[in-house]
Design a protein around this motif. Structure first.
Motif, PDB file in Angstrom:
ATOM      1  N   SER A  16     -75.297  44.515 -72.138  1.00 32.94           N
ATOM      2  CA  SER A  16     -75.668  43.563 -71.222  1.00 32.94           C
ATOM      3  C   SER A  16     -76.989  43.877 -70.419  1.00 32.94           C
ATOM      4  N   ALA A  17     -77.031  45.536 -69.926  1.00 32.63           N
ATOM      5  CA  ALA A  17     -78.127  45.736 -69.488  1.00 32.63           C
ATOM      6  C   ALA A  17     -79.559  45.669 -70.411  1.00 32.63           C
ATOM      7  N   ALA A  18     -79.129  46.159 -71.416  1.00 29.24           N
ATOM      8  CA  ALA A  18     -80.391  45.959 -72.510  1.00 29.24           C
ATOM      9  C   ALA A  18     -81.047  44.658 -72.545  1.00 29.24           C
TER      10      ALA A  18
ATOM     11  N   ALA B  75     -84.100  48.386 -77.725  1.00 30.01           N
ATOM     12  CA  ALA B  75     -83.213  48.677 -76.610  1.00 30.01           C
ATOM     13  C   ALA B  75     -81.660  48.254 -76.914  1.00 30.01           C
TER      14      ALA B  75
ATOM     15  N   SER C 110     -80.552  42.074 -70.382  1.00 29.29           N
ATOM     16  CA  SER C 110     -81.300  41.586 -69.219  1.00 29.29           C
ATOM     17  C   SER C 110     -82.562  42.446 -68.807  1.00 29.29           C
ATOM     18  N   LEU C 111     -82.606  43.555 -69.254  1.00 27.11           N
ATOM     19  CA  LEU C 111     -83.827  44.297 -68.591  1.00 27.11           C
ATOM     20  C   LEU C 111     -85.034  44.278 -69.799  1.00 27.11           C
ATOM     21  N   PHE C 112     -84.696  43.872 -70.996  1.00 25.89           N
ATOM     22  CA  PHE C 112     -85.943  44.111 -71.978  1.00 25.89           C
ATOM     23  C   PHE C 112     -86.094  42.658 -72.686  1.00 25.89           C
ATOM     24  N   SER C 113     -87.495  42.605 -73.251  1.00 22.59           N
ATOM     25  CA  SER C 113     -87.701  41.370 -74.002  1.00 22.59           C
ATOM     26  C   SER C 113     -88.512  41.724 -75.241  1.00 22.59           C
TER      27      SER C 113
ATOM     28  N   ASP D  59     -89.442  45.202 -77.531  1.00 18.55           N
ATOM     29  CA  ASP D  59     -88.633  46.103 -76.680  1.00 18.55           C
ATOM     30  C   ASP D  59     -87.056  45.856 -76.299  1.00 18.55           C
ATOM     31  N   LEU D  60     -86.532  44.636 -76.512  1.00 21.22           N
ATOM     32  CA  LEU D  60     -85.205  44.139 -76.680  1.00 21.22           C
ATOM     33  C   LEU D  60     -84.690  44.669 -77.588  1.00 21.22           C
TER      34      LEU D  60
END
Length: 119
Positions: free
Chosen positions: A31-33, A45, A35-38, A41-42
């Motif tokens: 979930s953190a990966a 991550a 929501s924090l990356f796009s 990078d997503l």
């Protein structure tokens, strides 16, 4: 597993707690990966929790098999593996009350056929 051992939980509950904590943490990382990356990078991550989750599934599977064979689970350690996978070994309460015992008075029994909307 150290904390649940100190709390003197029975061995089957210790196994359950260890598995629940591990899988919950993988979900949080995924979930953190997300929501924090796009973009690129997503993808990069998201690989980390995916690889970790895959390794975790293998190691937890081995952990549970070893725990079962050591007698740390509710399943008998001499039971066949296929039977252990499909059968529940949870102990059902002996004080389970059936519907007929709860509704021994016909006046309070729920009745699906009685619709007051038809009047």
């Amino acid at each position: 597993t150290v904390l649940v051992t100190l709390s003197k939980l029975p061995l089957p509950e210790r196994l359950t707690t260890a598995v629940e904590c591990c899988y919950q943490n993988t979900g949080i990382a995924t979930s953190a990966a997300i929501s924090l990356f796009s973009g690129d990078d997503l993808q990069q991550a998201a690989r980390v929790p995916f690889v970790y989750g895959l390794a975790e599934a293998i190691f937890i599977g081995l952990f549970l098999i070893i725990g079962w064979k050591l007698g740390w689970s509710k399943a008998p350690k001499d039971e066949k593996c296929c039977k252990v996978l499909v059968k529940s070994y949870e102990i059902e309460s002996t004080s389970r009350v059936e519907d007929d015992e709860v509704f021994d008075n016909e006046d309070v029994r729920p009745d699906d056929d009685d619709d007051d909307d038809d009047d």
